[in-house]
Design an enzyme around this catalytic site. Sequence first.
Site: not given
Ligand code: GLY
Length: 594
Positions: A405, A423, A447, A476-477, A497
């Site tokens: 990302t 990302t 994800d 997502s994170s 990350g």
């Molecule tokens: N693809 C990593 C996130 O969106 O957390």
Amino acid sequence: MLKTITPRLSKKLKHFSLFAVALTLNFNYANAQVEKEKDVKAFEFLSKANAKGFERKAQEFKNGAVVSAHPEATAVGVAILKKGGNAVDATVAVKFALAVVYPNAGNIGGGGFLIYRSAKGKIASMDFREKAPALADKDMYLDVNGDPISEKSKEGHLAAGVPGTVAGMVELHKKYGKLKWAELVEPAYQLAKNGFKLTKQQVNELNRLQTKFKQFNPLGTVFIKEEGEWAAGDVLVQTELANTMRLIRDKGRAGFYEGEVAEFIEAEMKRGGGLISKEDLKNYHAAWRKPIVGDYKGYKVITMPPTSSGGIALVQMLQSVANYPLSKWGFNADSTIQVMVEAERRVYADRAKHLGDPDFWKVPQKQLLQPAYNKNRMANLNWDKATPSAEIQAGEFARKESEETTHFSVVDKDGNAVSLTTTINTSYGNYVVVKGAGFLLNNEMDDFSVKPGVANYFGLIGYEANAIAPNKRMLSSMTPTILEKDGKLAMVVGTPGGSTIMTSVFQTILNVVDFGMDMQQAVNAKKFHHQWLPDRVDIEPNALRPEIQQKLEAKGYTFYKRNSIGRVDAILVTKAGLYQTGADPRGDDTAGGW
Ligand code: GLY
């Protein structure tokens, strides 16, 4: 650029800052007169970090700043600010420039999230996350026995979700932009047409992935080196991508979601067995969402709501540690680490069960964000012993059911700010470069929770809340965040990350608020991470003193070494009102401003 740096001298950590200054002036560490042992130890980490190339110093700018993953993209953003563009204009220009010069994550074939705060304090957040194609279904990555076919959600055409980036940028510009759209896309077009020089980090990765590019692009792509290897300084020209950028520049949304580019995407999908159709592209829309607003020690924390889990998790972690004397214990002291790890463990358990696309799943947001709830979750912390993750379950609420990302931060001269994380999921996404259109597609479908309880690429597990459904956004994170203090802009922060995003943002905020670091020190500082499952603490080299690690191991904590965690790009507003930057030395990240 103002070269004189004034570290934020915290009274409690006066010696810490003195040491940092000593480092700057090349004083001998052994000669530093430091009284508190814990502070001396904390300095050692920065000292070691400096010895390993983490020697970057904060820069300060008066009229605006950009911190991004690539020097060319940062330069584009600064040029837009200088010609009178606002933070949103610079954001759009940086975003498209990154899609060219940082193809592993910069993307027009993926999606992301952003937080906006105007100079007057108006806040907004936008979700331009990818969506599952209309033909997606819950079991699409399972074999006849119901077992996951592990690579299918991670590589190749079937791993791609419907891209959201172009729609997001168009919406953002429409609402808050000042300069003309074409002016903002033009630099990306030029960079694609004329090429840019690859950095050492970039060629290492391109060379490592040659087999993947050949496997998934039988008709060829510019990323394949026909003879020999890529070398730092090689110029990468992306003619097909330049044509796509020209169409986006001239036609906006229609330049990507309709016409030539949409045809190329659908043809690529048909060739490789993917699901995205022209209809999916036409139907894609970014969503404005109400930002999450939390509070931490007098700072207003403005952050990303679902479809990202990042904002809820960040505020939960901050609430969980708010009642502990972290600054007294010190940076990376054993008690500090124990409290942070136990907070992270509990919050990630909640994430696995309760978080998903709010358009499809009723997220118990209000309950998760109650300070009393998070305080109570910490009540069973045992100082003598790590809490096994097996003993931690997500909180229960009475409710009705219904890596790679990239992040950048921008502030303009008036104080408008954007924090944007974007990302295509892992580095170079699904490795598929759309033939004719020249951009990489994401592997964001991974994800989703492909099966309840089965870990994704980042080791995160999920359940029903994050199950695959047509047109649903995957959890997502990403945690783009803006802090405000006393009604004024205080910090713009975020990072890539994967699962470590929320903990890296969490630690960076604590590094400034509790440990008195300046923005660059906070970014440089070595990180650790716990995500409930697997039950272990991931650490960067030299993140912990050996004796601290041993003490925690004796309590049952398991440590797992990783090369690096996060690439935080952030801006802090100093007491003098200057924009102080932190560009992560773990990558080619670069700060600029004027
Ligand atoms: N693809 C990593 C996130 O969106 O957390």
